[in-house]
Design an enzyme around this catalytic site. Sequence first.
Site, mmCIF file in Angstrom:
data_model
loop_
_atom_site.group_PDB
_atom_site.id
_atom_site.type_symbol
_atom_site.label_atom_id
_atom_site.label_comp_id
_atom_site.label_asym_id
_atom_site.label_seq_id
_atom_site.Cartn_x
_atom_site.Cartn_y
_atom_site.Cartn_z
ATOM 1 C CG HIS A 53 -1.927 -1.114 1.230
ATOM 2 N ND1 HIS A 53 -3.117 -1.092 0.528
ATOM 3 C CD2 HIS A 53 -1.893 -2.313 1.846
ATOM 4 C CE1 HIS A 53 -3.769 -2.226 0.731
ATOM 5 N NE2 HIS A 53 -3.044 -2.988 1.518
ATOM 6 C CG ASN A 125 -7.998 -4.388 0.901
ATOM 7 O OD1 ASN A 125 -7.176 -3.475 0.923
ATOM 8 N ND2 ASN A 125 -7.694 -5.628 1.257
#
EC number: 1.11.1.6
Length: 475
Positions: A53, A125
Amino acid sequence: MKKIMTTTAGNPISDNQNSITAGQRGPVLMQDYQLIEKLAHQNRERIPERVVHANGSAAFGELEITNDISEFTKAKVLQKGEKTKLLLRFSTVAGEAGAADAERDVRGFALKFYTKEGNWDLVGNNTPVFFIRDPQKFPDFIHTQKRHPASNLRSNTAAWDFWSLSPESLHQVTILMSDRGIPKSYRHVNGYGSHTYSLVNDKNERYWVKFHFKTKQGIQTLTNEEAAAIVANDRESNQRDLYENIEESNFPQWDVKIQIMTEEQALNFKFNPFDLTKVWPHSDYPLIDVGVMTLNENPKNYFNEVEQASFSPSNVVPGIGFSPDKMLQARIFSYPDAHRYRVGTHYENLPVNRPLNEVNTYHTAGSMNYEKKEVTNAYYEPNSFGGAVEDSSYAEPDLKIYGDANRYDHNIDNDNYSQVKDLFNLMNESQKEQLFSNIAASMDGVPMEIINRQLAHFEKVTPAYASGVKKALGI
């Protein structure tokens, strides 16, 4: 001669697929030093960007609770009428900092709520499931999404080799390769807590919960061709879209909803409700309206407020807690450990991470320790000098543990295909054709042995899935 896998100290590893858990359904035990070594080592593999990420965008906003869910939780942040400031960071999973936004990848959806009772972080997510269900496999999975150590190139072979050897990944892989695999913008994605969490009410009763954030802008996606055209001209397309829309007061919003399951229902459910590779059917556990989330303020300094923002599912408040989800249990350790390494020991002193309420700990020294609190004789606990003390009223109800501690094979008696079939059958013909085409494109250069292994998994979902991919591959 056969090579035996070991720890860094040379201890032989008997099982690299399954964590040690208290019973088949967990939770994970801290004695699993092999798991901790894997996770701790992964957190230190890169300096200084996030291991995963790394490429992200963020904005501040507000959560407003419009419905009464007090029967499920005493958390003040979730009481009707409550308004709470928040930070939402979107990201891609695999790409390094500076990678193109419009890539086929899962999008991170990390929330930090600055509540009256401390920070509550919900780190999820844009998909309700994930590739794996046991944290022992996480560092290996991420290696397949990063660069080959010799060529320094992304490897289709590594990705499909891992997926074809890990059938539990099929649900997430199908979503990733579908039309939703490349969102048009961060404003046009749903968000999910993904894991199962717990809520505790004022009667000290526990409920299992899943969090959903449904975009009010609608789901919009890109094809491979559309994304390639965008990347050729703008590598920061999602960052630009989010920033410019908020600057123009076109504030994106999401409807906040939950699913609720009782502890008794979880015991008798048809599959493990704490399995991150599965969803709870809405027909059994319908969505319950909670409120609305709005993004209305851009960060003033990207480094200070986005790059140094540190999210962790270990940050919970009274009335919100954890579950035996094995992946969640590992992230409770892994995320704060990553932040202490990447940002610094006292990373939560930074303004973007600091809670609004008073903080009282007995942590001392360490890097980034710029607290100006007066030093007293109460620098340890217990003490006789009026220092901060524990309060048993915040204790959660007991969590019953079932089974013996062992490394349980998470693929035994586990259905990896039925929910994928349900998802496949929900797709229209156009979506199925995109799925087949996207999979074929992502298999470029992959050895036939691995392709055939993956086709066997598609066949177990439904022959139509396998035949569609074969046709797209020209087999």
